[in-house]
Design a protein around this motif. Structure first.
Motif, short mmCIF file in Angstrom:
data_model
loop_
_atom_site.label_atom_id
_atom_site.label_comp_id
_atom_site.label_asym_id
_atom_site.label_seq_id
_atom_site.Cartn_x
_atom_site.Cartn_y
_atom_site.Cartn_z
N GLY A 51 0.77 -1.23 0.00
CA GLY A 51 0.00 0.00 0.00
C GLY A 51 0.81 1.28 0.00
O GLY A 51 2.04 1.27 0.00
N PRO A 52 0.11 2.40 0.02
CA PRO A 52 0.76 3.71 -0.09
C PRO A 52 1.54 4.12 1.15
O PRO A 52 2.30 5.08 1.10
CB PRO A 52 -0.42 4.66 -0.34
N ASP A 53 1.38 3.40 2.25
CA ASP A 53 2.12 3.75 3.47
C ASP A 53 3.46 3.03 3.57
O ASP A 53 4.22 3.28 4.51
CB ASP A 53 1.27 3.44 4.71
N ASN A 54 3.75 2.16 2.61
CA ASN A 54 5.04 1.48 2.59
C ASN A 54 6.15 2.53 2.49
O ASN A 54 6.08 3.44 1.67
CB ASN A 54 5.08 0.52 1.40
N GLY A 55 7.16 2.40 3.31
CA GLY A 55 8.20 3.42 3.40
C GLY A 55 8.87 3.75 2.08
O GLY A 55 9.03 4.92 1.73
N TRP A 56 9.31 2.73 1.33
CA TRP A 56 10.01 3.03 0.08
C TRP A 56 9.09 3.78 -0.88
O TRP A 56 9.54 4.67 -1.58
CB TRP A 56 10.57 1.75 -0.58
N PHE A 57 7.80 3.40 -0.89
CA PHE A 57 6.86 4.05 -1.81
C PHE A 57 6.66 5.52 -1.43
O PHE A 57 6.69 6.40 -2.29
CB PHE A 57 5.52 3.31 -1.83
N ARG A 58 6.45 5.79 -0.15
CA ARG A 58 6.26 7.18 0.30
C ARG A 58 7.47 8.04 -0.06
O ARG A 58 7.33 9.16 -0.55
CB ARG A 58 6.02 7.24 1.81
N ARG A 59 8.66 7.51 0.19
CA ARG A 59 9.87 8.28 -0.11
C ARG A 59 10.06 8.48 -1.61
O ARG A 59 10.45 9.57 -2.05
CB ARG A 59 11.08 7.58 0.52
N ALA A 60 9.76 7.45 -2.41
CA ALA A 60 9.89 7.58 -3.87
C ALA A 60 8.88 8.60 -4.41
O ALA A 60 9.21 9.42 -5.26
CB ALA A 60 9.69 6.23 -4.55
N LYS A 61 7.67 8.57 -3.89
CA LYS A 61 6.64 9.51 -4.34
C LYS A 61 7.04 10.94 -3.97
O LYS A 61 6.88 11.86 -4.78
CB LYS A 61 5.29 9.15 -3.72
N ALA A 62 7.56 11.13 -2.78
CA ALA A 62 7.96 12.46 -2.34
C ALA A 62 9.14 12.98 -3.16
O ALA A 62 9.18 14.16 -3.52
CB ALA A 62 8.31 12.45 -0.85
N SER A 63 10.09 12.11 -3.46
CA SER A 63 11.28 12.51 -4.20
C SER A 63 11.00 12.69 -5.69
O SER A 63 11.49 13.62 -6.32
CB SER A 63 12.38 11.46 -4.02
N GLY A 64 10.23 11.74 -6.24
CA GLY A 64 9.93 11.78 -7.68
C GLY A 64 11.05 11.24 -8.55
O GLY A 64 10.89 11.08 -9.75
N ARG A 65 12.19 10.95 -7.94
CA ARG A 65 13.31 10.44 -8.73
C ARG A 65 14.14 9.50 -7.87
O ARG A 65 14.12 9.57 -6.64
CB ARG A 65 14.17 11.58 -9.26
N LEU A 78 12.80 8.51 -13.14
CA LEU A 78 11.72 9.28 -12.56
C LEU A 78 10.62 8.30 -12.19
O LEU A 78 10.38 7.34 -12.92
CB LEU A 78 11.18 10.31 -13.56
N PHE A 79 9.97 8.54 -11.07
CA PHE A 79 8.83 7.73 -10.65
C PHE A 79 7.58 8.45 -11.14
O PHE A 79 7.13 9.42 -10.54
CB PHE A 79 8.80 7.58 -9.13
N ALA A 80 7.04 7.99 -12.25
CA ALA A 80 5.90 8.64 -12.89
C ALA A 80 4.64 7.82 -12.67
O ALA A 80 4.70 6.59 -12.55
CB ALA A 80 6.17 8.80 -14.38
#
Length: 125
Positions: A51-65, A78-80
């Motif tokens: 889900g969206p609360d997974n740490g790696w996912f949250r950090r990737a979404k915030a960074s975008g790259r 880029l995380f698009a």
């Protein structure tokens, strides 16, 4: 930004897993996380199984790259978001590649609940 080469698509798409990392605000890379990857057409996709609360996912979404490592490839990405009309094909790619692990595991990365946790990986030079 660039495109994936045929060789990169073949190697990354054929690998069971890749390592993904996102960039911190200071430009350093976070530790790599190992996750599943699928190729759909000429694109590579990853999803958060938890889900969206997974740490790696949250950090990737915030960074975008970030950066990926797979099959001898190491590329900035880029995380698009994925296009709305490609999720059914992504699901099919996950099923084709990972169903051998059983429905309990594969179902964590397919279906409507994971649409919001899907990244299209766009290579950056």
């Amino acid at each position: 930004m660039s495109t994936w080469t045929d060789d990169e698509l073949t190697r990354a798409g054929g690998a069971d897993e890749l390592q993904v990392s996102s960039y911190r605000p200071d430009g350093s890379l976070r530790p790599y996380v190992t996750i599943w990857v699928v190729r759909t057409g000429d694109d590579l996709y990853i999803r958060s199984a938890y889900g969206p609360d997974n740490g790696w996912f949250r950090r990737a979404k915030a960074s975008g790259r970030g950066r990926i490592r797979v099959g001898g490839i190491e590329r900035d990405v880029l995380f698009a978001p994925a296009a709305a009309d490609v999720h059914e094909a992504i699901d099919a790619s996950y099923h084709a590649k990972y169903d051998r692990y059983g429905a309990r595991i594969v179902n964590t990365v397919v279906g409507p609940a994971v649409v919001e946790t899907t990244f299209r990986l766009l290579p950056v030079d």
